[in-house]
Design a protein around this motif. Structure first.
Motif, PDB file in Angstrom:
ATOM      1  N   TRP A  84      46.137  46.757  52.599  1.00  0.00           N
ATOM      2  CA  TRP A  84      46.012  45.333  52.917  1.00  0.00           C
ATOM      3  C   TRP A  84      44.703  44.774  52.362  1.00  0.00           C
ATOM      4  O   TRP A  84      44.680  43.683  51.779  1.00  0.00           O
ATOM      5  N   PHE A  85      43.617  45.513  52.527  1.00  0.00           N
ATOM      6  CA  PHE A  85      42.323  45.084  52.000  1.00  0.00           C
ATOM      7  C   PHE A  85      42.398  44.870  50.492  1.00  0.00           C
ATOM      8  O   PHE A  85      41.922  43.857  49.967  1.00  0.00           O
ATOM      9  N   ASN A  86      42.991  45.806  49.787  1.00  0.00           N
ATOM     10  CA  ASN A  86      43.087  45.697  48.328  1.00  0.00           C
ATOM     11  C   ASN A  86      43.970  44.522  47.924  1.00  0.00           C
ATOM     12  O   ASN A  86      43.683  43.838  46.921  1.00  0.00           O
ATOM     13  N   THR A  87      45.046  44.277  48.695  1.00  0.00           N
ATOM     14  CA  THR A  87      45.921  43.141  48.390  1.00  0.00           C
ATOM     15  C   THR A  87      45.171  41.826  48.576  1.00  0.00           C
ATOM     16  O   THR A  87      45.266  40.918  47.734  1.00  0.00           O
ATOM     17  N   CYS A  88      44.419  41.727  49.670  1.00  0.00           N
ATOM     18  CA  CYS A  88      43.609  40.519  49.910  1.00  0.00           C
ATOM     19  C   CYS A  88      42.582  40.325  48.811  1.00  0.00           C
ATOM     20  O   CYS A  88      42.394  39.216  48.305  1.00  0.00           O
ATOM     21  N   ASP A  89      41.920  41.404  48.436  1.00  0.00           N
ATOM     22  CA  ASP A  89      40.832  41.333  47.467  1.00  0.00           C
ATOM     23  C   ASP A  89      41.330  41.018  46.061  1.00  0.00           C
ATOM     24  O   ASP A  89      40.713  40.237  45.328  1.00  0.00           O
ATOM     25  N   LYS A  90      42.462  41.598  45.680  1.00  0.00           N
ATOM     26  CA  LYS A  90      42.933  41.474  44.299  1.00  0.00           C
ATOM     27  C   LYS A  90      43.868  40.296  44.091  1.00  0.00           C
ATOM     28  O   LYS A  90      43.838  39.659  43.030  1.00  0.00           O
ATOM     29  N   PHE A  91      44.694  39.982  45.067  1.00  0.00           N
ATOM     30  CA  PHE A  91      45.721  38.969  44.872  1.00  0.00           C
ATOM     31  C   PHE A  91      45.568  37.753  45.786  1.00  0.00           C
ATOM     32  O   PHE A  91      45.548  36.618  45.316  1.00  0.00           O
ATOM     33  N   CYS A 153      39.175  30.939  41.601  1.00  0.00           N
ATOM     34  CA  CYS A 153      38.363  32.129  41.869  1.00  0.00           C
ATOM     35  C   CYS A 153      37.783  32.734  40.597  1.00  0.00           C
ATOM     36  O   CYS A 153      36.894  33.590  40.670  1.00  0.00           O
ATOM     37  N   PHE A 154      38.259  32.303  39.429  1.00  0.00           N
ATOM     38  CA  PHE A 154      37.717  32.814  38.161  1.00  0.00           C
ATOM     39  C   PHE A 154      36.650  31.891  37.586  1.00  0.00           C
ATOM     40  O   PHE A 154      36.106  32.149  36.518  1.00  0.00           O
TER      41      PHE A 154
END
Length: 280
Positions: A84-91, A153-154
């Motif tokens: 979940w953390f990686n999904t929030c952070d990446k997407f 975000c970019f």
């Protein structure tokens, strides 16, 4: 459980058969047989009482088992939490944008930049729609011009326009168009189900003109009719930051009130606003 009943039935049958064999070799009166039948009935009743006690105990244990299983099903283990953390952070963070309100007063003699967070809740081809908080943006005034910009975000910045500004609900919709074929801007759905106390939530926000993708993980402290209460450790200069649940859907949009309280409008409040303004 069936094995227990079979064993007990077999035991009663054996006892009764043995006694009949024993009694048949002796001289018994009718009264003796009746007394023995009465004794057997008492033993059978005692055995039935034991069976009922076992059934009650099994039922109680089964209820405890189901409760523990339900709790276990709701537990987020380390592996799923990391996912979940990686999904929030990446997407998920790609839905987070910074809204910049350039306010020019006194025929451009005074210029002020007002920042807030927001998230993209809908897109149509190259058009994107952002939900944010109308506070702290000022109302349109005479001799005052307002130019809105959205920064993703970019770090890409787009001209934007104010589509809805409902000061009563304290929500605002900003629209912008991307000239890029693949802007990598994510659209997040508004959740259908509500969160409960102690459920996890991830607040995603931008702070003034800093890097995006700030995340603050916390839990729901209290559930009200239109709001969630949470304990979060972010600066009070944030407005319009979203709260994302473990389902990767938006459950809240938050801001700091005038009395320095964090207010988080819940998913029902958000949906009612979008429906009322024909954006859902």
């Amino acid at each position: 459980m069936k094995k227990v009943f079979i064993f007990i039935s077999l035991l009663v049958t054996i006892i009764f058969t043995n006694r009949l064999i024993t009694y048949s070799s002796e001289s018994w009166t009718k009264e003796d047989y009746l007394n023995e039948i009465s004794n057997l009935e008492e033993e059978i009743n005692e055995i039935q009482s034991q069976i009922d006690s076992i059934k009650s105990s099994l039922q109680e244990k089964n209820e405890i088992y189901n409760e523990l299983k339900e709790r276990a099903d709701n537990i987020i283990d380390d592996k799923n939490l990391l996912k979940w953390f990686n999904t929030c952070d990446k997407f998920t963070t790609r839905s987070n944008v910074t809204i910049i309100d350039e306010v020019n007063k006194n025929f451009g003699m005074t210029r002020e930049l007002i920042y807030s967070s927001g998230f993209v809740f809908m897109s149509n081809n190259d058009n994107y729609y952002v939900l944010t908080i109308s506070n702290p943006f000022p109302k349109r005034q005479a001799f005052v011009t307002q130019n809105f910009y959205v920064e993703d975000c970019f770090g890409y910045q787009y001209n934007a326009s104010q589509l809805v500004n409902d000061t009563e609900s304290n929500l605002m919709i900003i629209g912008f168009t991307s000239e890029y074929d693949d802007a990598n801007i994510y659209t997040l759905d508004i959740a259908d189900s509500a969160l409960k106390e102690d459920d996890l939530i991830c607040h995603i926000f931008s702070n003034q003109n800093t890097l995006k993708n700030h995340m603050d993980f916390t839990t729901i402290d209290n559930v009200l009719e239109n709001e969630y209460k949470t304990t979060i450790s972010i600066e009070c200069t944030n407005y319009g930051y979203m709260g994302v649940g473990f389902d990767n859907k938006v459950h809240s949009i938050s801001f700091m009130s005038n009395n320095s309280q964090i207010i988080s409008y819940n998913e029902k409040y958000i949906k009612d606003f979008l429906v009322a303004n024909n954006y859902l």
